[in-house]
Design an enzyme around this catalytic site. Structure first.
Site, PDB file in Angstrom:
ATOM      1  N   SER A   7      20.761  65.463   4.633  1.00 19.69           N
ATOM      2  CA  SER A   7      20.234  65.199   3.293  1.00 19.69           C
ATOM      3  C   SER A   7      19.187  66.219   2.864  1.00 19.69           C
ATOM      4  O   SER A   7      19.006  66.463   1.666  1.00 19.69           O
ATOM      5  CB  SER A   7      19.635  63.795   3.233  1.00 19.69           C
ATOM      6  OG  SER A   7      18.590  63.649   4.180  1.00 19.69           O
ATOM      7  N   GLY A  36      22.621  61.847   5.340  1.00 17.18           N
ATOM      8  CA  GLY A  36      22.863  60.917   6.437  1.00 17.18           C
ATOM      9  C   GLY A  36      23.503  61.528   7.662  1.00 17.18           C
ATOM     10  O   GLY A  36      23.612  60.870   8.706  1.00 17.18           O
ATOM     11  N   ASN A  66      18.227  63.333  11.866  1.00 17.48           N
ATOM     12  CA  ASN A  66      18.808  61.988  11.853  1.00 17.48           C
ATOM     13  C   ASN A  66      19.223  61.521  13.251  1.00 17.48           C
ATOM     14  O   ASN A  66      19.652  60.378  13.417  1.00 17.48           O
ATOM     15  CB  ASN A  66      20.015  61.938  10.914  1.00 17.48           C
ATOM     16  CG  ASN A  66      19.613  62.020   9.456  1.00 17.48           C
ATOM     17  OD1 ASN A  66      18.551  61.536   9.078  1.00 17.48           O
ATOM     18  ND2 ASN A  66      20.440  62.641   8.639  1.00 17.48           N
ATOM     19  N   ASP A 153       8.054  61.643   0.817  1.00 13.26           N
ATOM     20  CA  ASP A 153       8.391  60.556   1.738  1.00 13.26           C
ATOM     21  C   ASP A 153       8.199  60.942   3.199  1.00 13.26           C
ATOM     22  O   ASP A 153       8.614  60.220   4.105  1.00 13.26           O
ATOM     23  CB  ASP A 153       9.825  60.067   1.510  1.00 13.26           C
ATOM     24  CG  ASP A 153      10.873  61.136   1.822  1.00 13.26           C
ATOM     25  OD1 ASP A 153      10.480  62.297   2.080  1.00 13.26           O
ATOM     26  OD2 ASP A 153      12.075  60.822   1.818  1.00 13.26           O
ATOM     27  N   HIS A 156      11.761  64.485   3.096  1.00 14.23           N
ATOM     28  CA  HIS A 156      12.559  65.288   2.169  1.00 14.23           C
ATOM     29  C   HIS A 156      11.659  66.116   1.256  1.00 14.23           C
ATOM     30  O   HIS A 156      10.746  65.558   0.621  1.00 14.23           O
ATOM     31  CB  HIS A 156      13.456  64.385   1.316  1.00 14.23           C
ATOM     32  CG  HIS A 156      14.433  63.591   2.121  1.00 14.23           C
ATOM     33  ND1 HIS A 156      14.146  62.322   2.586  1.00 14.23           N
ATOM     34  CD2 HIS A 156      15.680  63.898   2.564  1.00 14.23           C
ATOM     35  CE1 HIS A 156      15.192  61.867   3.279  1.00 14.23           C
ATOM     36  NE2 HIS A 156      16.125  62.806   3.284  1.00 14.23           N
TER      37      HIS A 156
END
Length: 343
Positions: A7, A36, A66, A153, A156
């Protein structure tokens, strides 16, 4: 060229779009980031035809955040498998392997895991096909905070974060996009604080190693102590890089991969233009290896390997491989050629 990742890479289509259009669209870049994705998903994509029919000059790879719930060693193995798959399905591509970006506002277990992975994948840089670059520090403040002004966040990037990313890799991207595949040059972790040394570092990084080393040797005797120390440190970096390539040339010859060894020697001849004694040594070595029958076998194998994955599905490709194996049955390339046939 193409970007491959999760992502964070996918975000070039969103928060990073304006930066992308300015920095990478002119280089005909494609974005293969999927939100993802972990290492296992990229492996699946590559093994199910994602690179069929294309041969990007450069792949910018950043993947693994991830997978942070698993062991660092497993994440690194996944990245290693991705590099091997890129090599198989797009053999002429270079890869700019980025260290996984830092995450979380403050240092924590996840960020520590990312740092562990980056230490494990840094040695994947072979100076020829894979080039490692860790730009994570550029996202952090002096006290190691990852601010919301860059990654709201804690994972990102926003537009400002994507600008930092582009600025940090664009010089390396442009260098790796050069047409000369034999260009060999060391990389420096950071520019010197001495403007004169930093200028020479930049020149050396473009492949002008011989001339750059001569100039650094003079600066290493400069009256200004800081400049002299910086030049000496840069010389040590170049020497370590050269020693590593010399070792690799020897290892490749010992393994029977004379063609790859010769490619490296030829690249060093070009890089050491301006340092005639060093260049001559590599030139003599190159001529010696070209006389080895294994060099001719490697040259023919190189043409087979360069054929895209889509072409390897053609039954005629299997016949080419069979003919090659019969011609060079005892070389290291015979076994590799058999592996090119997708059954």
């Amino acid at each position: 060229m193409l970007f491959l990742g999760d992502s964070i890479t996918d975000g070039w289509r969103g928060s990073g779009l304006a930066v992308w259009n300015s920095a990478f669209a002119p280089l005909k870049a494609a974005n293969f980031g999927i939100s993802g994705d972990g290492t296992q998903h990229v492996i699946w994509r590559l093994r199910h035809g994602e690179l069929d029919g294309i041969q990007p000059k450069l792949v910018v790879l950043m993947i693994g955040t991830n997978n942070a719930g698993g062991p660092a060693a497993d994440i690194a193995l996944g990245i290693k498998a991705i590099l091997a798959d890129i090599r198989e399905f797009s053999p002429k591509s270079r890869v700019l392997l980025l260290g996984i970006f830092p995450r979380s506002e403050r240092p924590d277990a996840l960020r520590a895991k990312v740092a562990d992975v980056n230490k494990l994948i840094e040695p994947f840089d072979d100076g020829r096909k894979v080039f490692y670059l860790d730009i994570g520090a550029k996202f952090l403040t002096a006290d190691q905070t990852l601010t919301k002004d860059i990654m709201p966040d804690g994972l990102h990037p926003n537009a400002a974060g994507y600008q930092i990313w582009a600025d940090a890799i664009l010089p390396t991207v442009k260098h790796l996009m050069l047409d000369d595949p034999t260009l060999l040059a060391p990389t420096f972790r950071a520019p010197s604080s001495s403007p004169r040394v930093a200028k020479l570092q930049a020149s050396i990084a473009t492949g002008k190693v011989g001339a750059g080393v001569k100039a650094l040797e003079k600066l290493a005797e400069d009256k200004d102590g800081a400049t002299a120390r910086s030049a000496s440190a840069a010389l040590a970096t170049v020497a370590a890089w050269k020693d590593g390539l010399d070792t690799e040339i020897g290892s490749l010859r010992a393994e029977g991969d004379v063609f790859a060894a010769a490619e490296l020697a030829g690249g060093m001849v070009t890089s050491y233009t301006g340092s005639e004694s060093v260049a001559k040594g590599y030139h003599d070595l190159l001529l010696e290896m070209k006389k080895d029958p294994a060099f001719a076998a490697g040259s023919e194998y190189d043409k087979l390997e360069a054929m895209p994955a889509e072409a390897r599905k053609d039954p005629r490709f299997a016949k080419l491989v069979d003919a090659f194996v019969k011609k060079y049955p005892t070389t290291v390339y015979a076994g590799r050629a058999k592996g090119l046939v997708r059954r």
